[in-house]
Design a protein around this motif. Structure first.
Motif, PDB file in Angstrom:
ATOM      1  N   GLN A  19       2.528   8.340  -9.128  1.00 41.98           N
ATOM      2  CA  GLN A  19       1.290   8.294  -8.345  1.00 41.98           C
ATOM      3  C   GLN A  19       1.195   7.001  -7.529  1.00 41.98           C
ATOM      4  OE1 GLN A  19       1.686   9.249 -11.483  1.00 41.98           O
ATOM      5  NE2 GLN A  19      -0.056  10.422 -12.283  1.00 41.98           N
ATOM      6  N   TYR A  20       1.527   5.885  -8.161  1.00 41.60           N
ATOM      7  CA  TYR A  20       1.469   4.601  -7.449  1.00 41.60           C
ATOM      8  C   TYR A  20       2.460   4.567  -6.292  1.00 41.60           C
ATOM      9  CZ  TYR A  20      -1.692   2.120 -10.616  1.00 41.60           C
ATOM     10  OH  TYR A  20      -2.798   1.708 -11.317  1.00 41.60           O
ATOM     11  N   LEU A 140      -6.862  -3.744  -1.795  1.00 39.47           N
ATOM     12  CA  LEU A 140      -5.825  -2.699  -1.808  1.00 39.47           C
ATOM     13  C   LEU A 140      -5.374  -2.315  -3.214  1.00 39.47           C
ATOM     14  CD1 LEU A 140      -3.640  -3.534   1.335  1.00 39.47           C
ATOM     15  CD2 LEU A 140      -5.551  -1.933   1.100  1.00 39.47           C
ATOM     16  N   PRO A 141      -5.118  -3.283  -4.132  1.00 40.68           N
ATOM     17  CA  PRO A 141      -4.779  -2.871  -5.503  1.00 40.68           C
ATOM     18  C   PRO A 141      -5.890  -2.063  -6.169  1.00 40.68           C
ATOM     19  CG  PRO A 141      -4.127  -5.140  -5.154  1.00 40.68           C
ATOM     20  CD  PRO A 141      -4.919  -4.738  -3.939  1.00 40.68           C
ATOM     21  N   ALA A 146      -7.940   3.080  -8.085  1.00 42.13           N
ATOM     22  CA  ALA A 146      -8.932   4.158  -8.019  1.00 42.13           C
ATOM     23  C   ALA A 146      -8.291   5.447  -7.535  1.00 42.13           C
ATOM     24  CB  ALA A 146     -10.078   3.761  -7.095  1.00 42.13           C
ATOM     25  N   GLY A 147      -7.384   5.337  -6.566  1.00 40.00           N
ATOM     26  CA  GLY A 147      -6.687   6.511  -6.045  1.00 40.00           C
ATOM     27  C   GLY A 147      -5.871   7.215  -7.110  1.00 40.00           C
ATOM     28  N   LEU A 190     -16.063  -7.505  -5.647  1.00 38.75           N
ATOM     29  CA  LEU A 190     -15.706  -8.921  -5.594  1.00 38.75           C
ATOM     30  C   LEU A 190     -14.829  -9.205  -4.377  1.00 38.75           C
ATOM     31  CD1 LEU A 190     -14.880  -9.662  -9.348  1.00 38.75           C
ATOM     32  CD2 LEU A 190     -16.936 -10.293  -8.083  1.00 38.75           C
ATOM     33  N   GLY A 191     -13.920  -8.275  -4.096  1.00 41.13           N
ATOM     34  CA  GLY A 191     -13.074  -8.410  -2.907  1.00 41.13           C
ATOM     35  C   GLY A 191     -13.882  -8.370  -1.629  1.00 41.13           C
ATOM     36  N   ILE A 192     -14.888  -7.502  -1.595  1.00 42.56           N
ATOM     37  CA  ILE A 192     -15.756  -7.417  -0.421  1.00 42.56           C
ATOM     38  C   ILE A 192     -16.566  -8.703  -0.255  1.00 42.56           C
ATOM     39  CG2 ILE A 192     -17.759  -6.226   0.566  1.00 42.56           C
ATOM     40  CD1 ILE A 192     -16.712  -3.663  -0.640  1.00 42.56           C
TER      41      ILE A 192
END
Length: 206
Positions: A19-20, A140-141, A146-147, A190-192
């Motif tokens: 998946q990754y 992105l990670p 989540a994806g 947190l990234g946002i």
């Protein structure tokens, strides 16, 4: 504590390596498409973008910013991406929707990197580092994690082919998945926050 986190991280990657790999592949396709699109634009359009970016960075340096609007817009855009992949994770079609969302996100990142590189010579490298590379170390990670979770849930739905009949059953069925997604989303926030508060401050130093 750190050692446990490392073990959980590597265990998660190994358990979901297919998946990754798929999601990273589609993310790279999006980034490549974004840079390729900018590279094939007409010179006049590139010049206009370059002028706009230079004016934007001058405004960041010498004018006060409306941080509320910046945070709200970034929060809204990124939340929409998260909401879409979460919503479709409760249907088999999520297996297709999640990679598409990664392509779109990758396209935005690639296009942004290309645009930032147009208007700078000595400062171009630092603009790209501050505005895209640093915040996306978190974003992105988290999006890939989540994806993967959403793809796994879509696969589970496809295999079971069982739709809960009542609202209570739907809530019980979806709660574990939503809690896990919610935890990733909090880190994503947190990234946002890093992107919208710290990046303009760092950009002033370019």
């Amino acid at each position: 504590m750190l050692e446990k986190l490392k073990m959980r991280f590597f265990s998660d990657v190994m358990d979901n390596k297919v998946q990754y790999l798929v999601l990273v592949f589609f993310l790279i396709i999006g980034i490549t498409a974004g840079t390729f699109t900018l590279g094939n634009m007409k010179q006049g359009a590139k010049s206009e973008l370059s002028e706009y970016i230079n004016m934007l960075f001058i405004a960041i340096k010498y004018k006060s910013l409306d941080y509320f609007s910046i945070i709200f817009n970034s929060f809204l855009q990124n939340t929409v991406v998260f909401a879409i992949i979460t919503m479709f994770s409760f249907a088999a079609i999520g297996i297709l929707v999640v990679p598409i969302m990664l392509v779109i996100k990758g396209f935005c990142v690639g296009f942004t990197v290309g645009v930032l590189s147009l208007g700078f010579i000595s400062g171009g490298f630092w603009a790209i580092v501050f505005c895209t590379f640093l915040p996306n170390l978190i974003l992105l990670p988290c999006l890939c994690k989540a994806g993967v979770m959403c793809i796994n849930n879509s696969i589970k739905v496809f295999k079971n082919r069982k739709i809960p009949k009542t609202n209570k059953d739907r809530l019980l069925y979806s709660r574990p998945h939503l809690i896990k997604i919610g935890k990733v989303y909090l880190i994503f926030m947190l990234g946002i926050g890093f992107e919208t508060l710290l990046i303009p401050a760092l950009t002033k130093l370019i």
